[in-house]
Design an enzyme around this catalytic site. Structure first.
Site, PDB file in Angstrom:
ATOM      1  N   LYS A 125      42.859 -28.625  69.793  1.00 54.56           N
ATOM      2  CA  LYS A 125      41.467 -29.044  69.926  1.00 54.56           C
ATOM      3  C   LYS A 125      41.125 -29.896  68.715  1.00 54.56           C
ATOM      4  O   LYS A 125      41.778 -29.792  67.669  1.00 54.56           O
ATOM      5  CB  LYS A 125      40.548 -27.817  69.982  1.00 54.56           C
ATOM      6  N   ASP A 165      35.126 -33.384  75.441  1.00 47.20           N
ATOM      7  CA  ASP A 165      34.467 -32.069  75.392  1.00 47.20           C
ATOM      8  C   ASP A 165      32.994 -32.389  75.115  1.00 47.20           C
ATOM      9  O   ASP A 165      32.548 -33.521  75.397  1.00 47.20           O
ATOM     10  CB  ASP A 165      35.085 -31.176  74.297  1.00 47.20           C
TER      11      ASP A 165
HETATM   12  P1  NDP Z   1      28.453 -32.292  77.490  1.00 45.22           P
HETATM   13  O1  NDP Z   1      28.303 -32.833  76.129  1.00 45.22           O
HETATM   14  O2  NDP Z   1      28.646 -33.210  78.615  1.00 45.22           O
HETATM   15  O3  NDP Z   1      27.197 -31.358  77.851  1.00 45.22           O
HETATM   16  C1  NDP Z   1      26.859 -30.256  77.081  1.00 45.22           C
HETATM   17  C2  NDP Z   1      25.542 -29.699  77.597  1.00 45.22           C
HETATM   18  O4  NDP Z   1      25.273 -28.466  76.940  1.00 45.22           O
HETATM   19  C3  NDP Z   1      24.378 -30.623  77.289  1.00 45.22           C
HETATM   20  O5  NDP Z   1      23.400 -30.474  78.263  1.00 45.22           O
HETATM   21  C4  NDP Z   1      23.911 -30.089  75.953  1.00 45.22           C
HETATM   22  O6  NDP Z   1      22.565 -30.367  75.646  1.00 45.22           O
HETATM   23  C5  NDP Z   1      24.101 -28.606  76.123  1.00 45.22           C
HETATM   24  N1  NDP Z   1      24.323 -27.980  74.819  1.00 45.22           N
HETATM   25  C6  NDP Z   1      25.295 -28.269  73.925  1.00 45.22           C
HETATM   26  N2  NDP Z   1      25.162 -27.522  72.817  1.00 45.22           N
HETATM   27  C7  NDP Z   1      24.062 -26.755  73.035  1.00 45.22           C
HETATM   28  C8  NDP Z   1      23.413 -25.776  72.270  1.00 45.22           C
HETATM   29  N3  NDP Z   1      23.844 -25.440  71.036  1.00 45.22           N
HETATM   30  N4  NDP Z   1      22.313 -25.174  72.827  1.00 45.22           N
HETATM   31  C9  NDP Z   1      21.867 -25.513  74.046  1.00 45.22           C
HETATM   32  N5  NDP Z   1      22.455 -26.446  74.823  1.00 45.22           N
HETATM   33  C10 NDP Z   1      23.530 -27.041  74.322  1.00 45.22           C
HETATM   34  O7  NDP Z   1      29.649 -31.224  77.390  1.00 45.22           O
HETATM   35  P2  NDP Z   1      30.533 -30.628  78.553  1.00 45.22           P
HETATM   36  O8  NDP Z   1      29.718 -30.446  79.766  1.00 45.22           O
HETATM   37  O9  NDP Z   1      31.778 -31.401  78.615  1.00 45.22           O
HETATM   38  O10 NDP Z   1      30.934 -29.192  77.941  1.00 45.22           O
HETATM   39  C11 NDP Z   1      30.126 -28.036  78.161  1.00 45.22           C
HETATM   40  C12 NDP Z   1      30.959 -26.802  77.879  1.00 45.22           C
HETATM   41  O11 NDP Z   1      32.103 -26.775  78.748  1.00 45.22           O
HETATM   42  C13 NDP Z   1      31.538 -26.679  76.462  1.00 45.22           C
HETATM   43  O12 NDP Z   1      31.593 -25.316  76.089  1.00 45.22           O
HETATM   44  C14 NDP Z   1      32.958 -27.219  76.633  1.00 45.22           C
HETATM   45  O13 NDP Z   1      33.827 -26.736  75.627  1.00 45.22           O
HETATM   46  C15 NDP Z   1      33.303 -26.640  77.989  1.00 45.22           C
HETATM   47  N6  NDP Z   1      34.386 -27.318  78.689  1.00 45.22           N
HETATM   48  C16 NDP Z   1      34.334 -28.651  78.969  1.00 45.22           C
HETATM   49  C17 NDP Z   1      35.366 -29.261  79.653  1.00 45.22           C
HETATM   50  C18 NDP Z   1      35.306 -30.689  80.081  1.00 45.22           C
HETATM   51  O14 NDP Z   1      36.205 -31.118  80.833  1.00 45.22           O
HETATM   52  N7  NDP Z   1      34.308 -31.471  79.676  1.00 45.22           N
HETATM   53  C19 NDP Z   1      36.582 -28.510  80.023  1.00 45.22           C
HETATM   54  C20 NDP Z   1      36.506 -27.090  79.773  1.00 45.22           C
HETATM   55  C21 NDP Z   1      35.449 -26.540  79.092  1.00 45.22           C
HETATM   56  P3  NDP Z   1      22.206 -31.552  74.606  1.00 45.22           P
HETATM   57  O15 NDP Z   1      22.417 -32.817  75.379  1.00 45.22           O
HETATM   58  O16 NDP Z   1      20.802 -31.294  74.245  1.00 45.22           O
HETATM   59  O17 NDP Z   1      23.145 -31.406  73.460  1.00 45.22           O
END
Ligand code: NDP
Length: 443
Positions: A125, A165
């Site tokens: 990572k 991510d």
């Molecule tokens: P994105 O950046 O596309 O979206 C993240 C979302 O979560 C946004 O809406 C963001 O809001 C919100 N968010 C992030 N941090 C916080 C926080 N501290 N409190 C509240 N809301 C928060 O990321 P992904 O959708 O790609 O990833 C989401 C999760 O899925 C993570 O845990 C990631 O590790 C996991 N994941 C992702 C994969 C992928 O293929 N993308 C694969 C496997 C797991 P804001 O815009 O306000 O920051």
């Protein structure tokens, strides 16, 4: 002290302040405790001691220039954890909360998640404490080019293949890939999550969210249930959340909540995913804007506490977003299943509560493995110099998610705890990684 207790103690002692990493190790090893301790070969060959120490940790300075010409500096990381099963693979996270402990928790989880896919990929990572929010495209490009200038020394299609991510989507992967090519003069599959316009896999963008719902559908089928006519609460409004919502709706469910770090929306009639895509993917705005599209929906300018009537919960934002108080809300409101889209979104005590109350629980390393599975398919597509269709890649993803579910379900049965998918996932993944490590000798 027994073997697992000694390892946990060692992790706490030797990695001070890395809370998320401590939590990930405890949450992975505790459910597999009896199995690991009853097979002395693991202790004799120091498998756990070798697993908790990354192969290497690379930490670097990233210098870039903002729109006003002011020089900015950030920290970058790539932590290559374990390559027993294949080249290192795992995403890059750009978020101000990123630190060594966060990247180590994600890298450690990634080893086992990748093992569950059954594909030849090891765990890693990386990321940065850079905040992409409110930055111009030019600033994002400037940062990505600087980040890749250092990262390029450590990665390669047979060595380490990063992906996206939090904070790293198609735009960032494009800028990173462009810089890698500039430096190396080779067009090769060194990153996944690329645009379909240049070597990306059709369906990669959708894969984590779709995969989560494919997994959850299997979990529901095992209790003779499904998404049909269910109310689904989702957190997050990013890549995983959007495509989990889209697939849940395709399966006949109504998605009633989504959130971002500022607040959350509730749409009793079912959230319109096209509006969310326009707000988040196209305009890169806040989820608050949804009420301008759907005036009947409600916006709450607060942390989402899961206190909503729903049947299925899909946390898709970030780590530790479901604490004990949130789990109590979900239980009170009568959910039947929780599947983790984000990594480690549910606190260990909250998981215990969820499971004690008979709620089906799909752990992240299995439930969200669709993203990395499709990334591995993208690596195959790139090395074969071919181009698959969306249907081809989506069908493969669906089969992989079914197989992950069946494998961990069989493991839970074998160890006398049917439907304990947390136990099944941790033992199944650990066995695969440990077997490969043992076969490759001591190093
Ligand atoms: P994105 O950046 O596309 O979206 C993240 C979302 O979560 C946004 O809406 C963001 O809001 C919100 N968010 C992030 N941090 C916080 C926080 N501290 N409190 C509240 N809301 C928060 O990321 P992904 O959708 O790609 O990833 C989401 C999760 O899925 C993570 O845990 C990631 O590790 C996991 N994941 C992702 C994969 C992928 O293929 N993308 C694969 C496997 C797991 P804001 O815009 O306000 O920051």
């Amino acid at each position: 002290m027994n073997y697992i207790e000694r390892i946990i103690e060692k992790v706490l002692q030797e990695n001070p302040g890395e809370q998320e990493f401590h939590q990930a190790v405890i949450e992975t090893l505790t459910p597999a405790k009896t199995f690991i301790e009853s097979n002395k070969i693991y202790e004799n060959l120091a498998i756990l001691e070798r697993l908790i120490e990354p192969d290497r940790q690379i930490k670097f300075r990233v210098v870039w220039s903002d729109n006003k010409g002011i020089i900015r500096t950030n920290r970058g990381w790539r932590i290559q954890f374990n390559n027993a099963l294949g080249p290192y693979k795992g995403g890059l996270r750009f978020h101000p909360s990123v630190n060594t402990g966060v990247i180590k928790f994600l890298g450690f989880e990634q080893i086992f998640k990748n093992a569950l896919t059954g594909l030849p990929i090891g765990g890693a990572k990386g990321g940065s404490d850079f905040d992409p929010k409110d930055k111009s495209d030019f600033e994002i490009m400037s940062f990505c080019q600087s980040f890749m200038t250092e990262l390029s020394r450590h990665i390669g299609p047979e060595t380490d293949v990063p992906a996206g991510d939090i904070g790293v989507g198609g735009r960032e992967i494009g800028f990173l890939f462009g810089q890698y090519k500039r430096l190396k003069n080779v067009h090769e599959g060194v990153l996944t999550g690329k645009s379909v316009d240049f070597d990306g896999l059709p369906g990669r963008k959708e894969a984590t969210g779709y995969g989560l719902v494919y997994f959850a559908e299997e979990m529901l089928a095992a209790i003779k249930n499904s998404f049909e006519n269910k109310k689904v609460a989702i957190s997050g409004a990013g890549n995983v959340a959007i495509y989990a919502a889209e697939k849940a709706v395709q399966y006949g469910a109504k998605v009633v909540t989504m959130s971002d770090s500022n607040g959350w929306i509730y749409d009793e009639r079912g959230i319109n995913i096209d509006f969310v895509k326009e707000i988040k993917e196209l305009k890169r705005e806040r989820i608050f804007e949804y009420i301008n599209f759907e005036p009947n929906a409600k916006y709450f300018n607060s942390r989402f506490d899961w206190n909503i009537a729903c049947d299925i919960a899909l946390p898709c934002a970030t780590q530790n977003e479901i604490l004990v108080s949130d789990a109590k809300n979900l239980i009170k409101n009568g959910i039947i299943a929780l599947a983790e889209g984000a990594n480690m979104p549910t606190d260990f005590e909250a998981i215990k509560l969820i499971k004690e109350n008979g709620i089906e629980f799909g752990p992240a390393k299995a439930a969200n493995a669709g993203g990395v599975s499709s990334s591995a398919l993208e690596m195959s597509q790139n090395s074969m110099k071919t181009c698959w269709s969306f249907d081809e890649s989506n069908n493969r993803l669906h089969n992989i998610m079914k197989k992950i579910f069946n494998d961990i379900s069989d493991t839970s049965l074998e160890f006398g705890e049917p439907k304990n998918y947390l136990l099944g996932a941790n033992i199944c993944a650990f066995k695969r990684v440990a077997k490969a490590m043992i076969a490759q000798g001591v190093y």
